[in-house]
Write an enzyme that holds these catalytic residues in place. Sequence first.
Site, PDB file in Angstrom:
ATOM      1  CG  HIS A  50     -32.067  16.096  91.625  1.00 60.99           C
ATOM      2  ND1 HIS A  50     -32.534  14.838  91.327  1.00 60.99           N
ATOM      3  CD2 HIS A  50     -31.323  15.954  92.757  1.00 60.99           C
ATOM      4  CE1 HIS A  50     -32.106  13.981  92.240  1.00 60.99           C
ATOM      5  NE2 HIS A  50     -31.358  14.622  93.112  1.00 60.99           N
TER       6      HIS A  50
HETATM    7  C1  UD1 Z   1     -30.268  17.401  97.702  1.00 57.66           C
HETATM    8  C2  UD1 Z   1     -29.187  16.371  97.990  1.00 57.66           C
HETATM    9  C3  UD1 Z   1     -29.195  15.300  96.906  1.00 57.66           C
HETATM   10  C4  UD1 Z   1     -30.581  14.695  96.761  1.00 57.66           C
HETATM   11  C5  UD1 Z   1     -31.606  15.792  96.549  1.00 57.66           C
HETATM   12  C6  UD1 Z   1     -32.989  15.207  96.557  1.00 57.66           C
HETATM   13  C7  UD1 Z   1     -27.219  17.311  99.108  1.00 57.66           C
HETATM   14  C8  UD1 Z   1     -25.807  17.721  98.963  1.00 57.66           C
HETATM   15  N1  UD1 Z   1     -27.863  16.991  97.987  1.00 57.66           N
HETATM   16  O1  UD1 Z   1     -29.928  18.040  96.498  1.00 57.66           O
HETATM   17  O2  UD1 Z   1     -28.307  14.273  97.270  1.00 57.66           O
HETATM   18  O3  UD1 Z   1     -30.578  13.816  95.654  1.00 57.66           O
HETATM   19  O4  UD1 Z   1     -31.525  16.745  97.604  1.00 57.66           O
HETATM   20  O5  UD1 Z   1     -33.917  16.003  95.920  1.00 57.66           O
HETATM   21  O6  UD1 Z   1     -27.718  17.262 100.208  1.00 57.66           O
HETATM   22  N2  UD1 Z   1     -34.356  24.631  96.378  1.00 57.66           N
HETATM   23  C9  UD1 Z   1     -35.548  25.304  96.397  1.00 57.66           C
HETATM   24  N3  UD1 Z   1     -36.527  24.857  97.220  1.00 57.66           N
HETATM   25  C10 UD1 Z   1     -36.384  23.786  98.033  1.00 57.66           C
HETATM   26  C11 UD1 Z   1     -35.158  23.100  98.008  1.00 57.66           C
HETATM   27  C12 UD1 Z   1     -34.154  23.527  97.183  1.00 57.66           C
HETATM   28  O7  UD1 Z   1     -35.731  26.286  95.667  1.00 57.66           O
HETATM   29  O8  UD1 Z   1     -37.334  23.429  98.746  1.00 57.66           O
HETATM   30  C13 UD1 Z   1     -33.290  25.081  95.445  1.00 57.66           C
HETATM   31  C14 UD1 Z   1     -32.388  26.144  96.039  1.00 57.66           C
HETATM   32  O9  UD1 Z   1     -32.041  27.028  95.020  1.00 57.66           O
HETATM   33  C15 UD1 Z   1     -31.175  25.348  96.459  1.00 57.66           C
HETATM   34  C16 UD1 Z   1     -31.116  24.246  95.395  1.00 57.66           C
HETATM   35  O10 UD1 Z   1     -32.477  23.961  95.110  1.00 57.66           O
HETATM   36  O11 UD1 Z   1     -30.001  26.099  96.478  1.00 57.66           O
HETATM   37  C17 UD1 Z   1     -30.406  22.990  95.847  1.00 57.66           C
HETATM   38  O12 UD1 Z   1     -30.977  22.477  97.047  1.00 57.66           O
HETATM   39  P1  UD1 Z   1     -30.104  21.570  98.055  1.00 57.66           P
HETATM   40  O13 UD1 Z   1     -30.971  21.096  99.153  1.00 57.66           O
HETATM   41  O14 UD1 Z   1     -28.857  22.274  98.417  1.00 57.66           O
HETATM   42  O15 UD1 Z   1     -29.644  20.361  97.167  1.00 57.66           O
HETATM   43  P2  UD1 Z   1     -30.474  19.462  96.148  1.00 57.66           P
HETATM   44  O16 UD1 Z   1     -29.998  19.752  94.782  1.00 57.66           O
HETATM   45  O17 UD1 Z   1     -31.913  19.569  96.441  1.00 57.66           O
HETATM   46  N1  UDP Z   2     -40.306  12.175  93.529  1.00 57.98           N
HETATM   47  C1  UDP Z   2     -41.561  12.742  93.718  1.00 57.98           C
HETATM   48  N2  UDP Z   2     -41.902  13.797  92.921  1.00 57.98           N
HETATM   49  C2  UDP Z   2     -41.094  14.308  91.958  1.00 57.98           C
HETATM   50  C3  UDP Z   2     -39.811  13.718  91.781  1.00 57.98           C
HETATM   51  C4  UDP Z   2     -39.449  12.655  92.595  1.00 57.98           C
HETATM   52  O1  UDP Z   2     -42.332  12.308  94.567  1.00 57.98           O
HETATM   53  O2  UDP Z   2     -41.477  15.260  91.277  1.00 57.98           O
HETATM   54  C5  UDP Z   2     -39.916  11.049  94.388  1.00 57.98           C
HETATM   55  C6  UDP Z   2     -39.508   9.805  93.639  1.00 57.98           C
HETATM   56  O3  UDP Z   2     -40.633   9.013  93.324  1.00 57.98           O
HETATM   57  C7  UDP Z   2     -38.564   9.129  94.618  1.00 57.98           C
HETATM   58  C8  UDP Z   2     -37.899  10.305  95.327  1.00 57.98           C
HETATM   59  O4  UDP Z   2     -38.752  11.426  95.101  1.00 57.98           O
HETATM   60  O5  UDP Z   2     -39.279   8.371  95.573  1.00 57.98           O
HETATM   61  C9  UDP Z   2     -36.540  10.555  94.745  1.00 57.98           C
HETATM   62  O6  UDP Z   2     -36.045  11.746  95.212  1.00 57.98           O
HETATM   63  P1  UDP Z   2     -34.960  12.617  94.429  1.00 57.98           P
HETATM   64  O7  UDP Z   2     -34.920  12.229  93.012  1.00 57.98           O
HETATM   65  O8  UDP Z   2     -35.230  14.034  94.774  1.00 57.98           O
HETATM   66  O9  UDP Z   2     -33.617  12.252  95.210  1.00 57.98           O
HETATM   67  P2  UDP Z   2     -32.562  11.045  95.085  1.00 57.98           P
HETATM   68  O10 UDP Z   2     -33.294   9.766  95.169  1.00 57.98           O
HETATM   69  O11 UDP Z   2     -31.812  11.230  93.817  1.00 57.98           O
HETATM   70  O12 UDP Z   2     -31.653  11.293  96.246  1.00 57.98           O
END
Ligand code: UD1
Ligand code: UDP
Length: 387
Positions: free
Chosen positions: A214
Amino acid sequence: MSAIKIITVVGARPQFIKAASVSRAIAANNQAGGGPGIDELIVHTGQHYDDSMSRVFFDELHIPDPAVNLGVGSGSHGRQTGAMLERLETVFEEGKPDYVLVYGDTNSTLAGALAAAKLHIPVAHVESGLRSFNRRMPEEINRVVADHLASILFCPTETAVRNLAKEGITRGVHQVGDVMYDSVLFNMALAERSSDVLDRLGLPPKSYYLATVHRAENTDDPQRLQGILTAFRQFDRPVVLPLHPRTRKTLGEGLREVGGHVRIIDPVPYLDMLRLEKSARLILTDSGGVQKEAYWFGVPCVTLRDETEWVELVEAGCNRTTGTDPEAILGAVGDFERAGAALPPDRPTHLYGDGHSSERIVAVLLRTADHGGPMARDTGGGSPRRG
Ligand code: UD1
Ligand code: UDP
């Protein structure tokens, strides 16, 4: 003395998981009585909003309902962070907390820390001091700023403490271990009992690889994303890929062409994820949290990034960073397979503490308040304390 008032700011999936542990420790402390206690108010920025990225974690982990959901949603960094800042300012002004507690390195972390610091509210940062030394990552910028604004810095590792010291931050630093380990220990037995994800997917333990992808650096660069998928396609085992909505969106129609033995599923709830991780033969990921969970479950991890903040895992031979070049990914998987898909038997076992990090965090918050509140952020002397 009246209860200490804390506003916890969360917004993204990993923050719900981390905050759940600390909220549980706060509740336990309050129940035990004998002190002022902590009055915690949870604010959800709305950064993640799909049920599978948010609601399921509050339900499954029994996180207290957020007092407020700012409903910020998705957007560019400036727009998203700006909207959070504006709305958090109002919440903080009205709530007048003694501390604002932020987690990790997302835009919600940055906004929480910045809004609080500008109002002279002390910031406590959980998962402080991590660095990738790659400023192209939005997370690196968020965590550097949050650390420099925080008055209380909770570090998971010795490396994190050292990173802060190199930036002149030595006061208010507490090495407490990793709250995600608390969470794994607390929830694993529950996951074993209640998750039927392996049956649902028809997967015998240790028969499959588990993957997550992601990171912006991977999803926003077609060459990198294709490099990862090219490698996945070549494995002769199932590759289970609970897909983050960001990556699903990027792939769009291309999802149908992924091919090989890749099994794309929706993001799974936490207990299913723990079960999937524990029974995986190997994990391939660009997630921060998943790298550590692989280690706690004794599963080899290939990190689909050029660097990692969790350097101890690489040094211990538990994790290999491969970037996204298919040959490098296949090479690392081959090496782990040749070693029996097991971690080195002589690896250190407690790289991230002892599973009591959340209690330490609560103790430090209480102690600091008892001593008249945290000091303002400065770059003066002082040495880090173990919580
Ligand atoms: C964010 C964090 C990242 C973290 C990740 C955990 C930032 C800059 N990044 O990344 O550090 O590892 O969360 O998962 O804060 N979207 C949906 N539904 C949702 C959420 C997101 O469709 O509920 C889609 C949207 O198209 C959105 C994209 O995901 O534009 C990115 O979401 P965003 O919260 O901006 O960043 P993440 O990639 O989730
Ligand atoms: N996780 C989850 N379901 C999923 C993917 C991840 O519950 O489908 C959990 C995972 O076990 C961990 C956390 O989400 O505890 C990690 O989050 P993510 O990878 O979104 O973010 P990051 O740690 O890279 O910021």
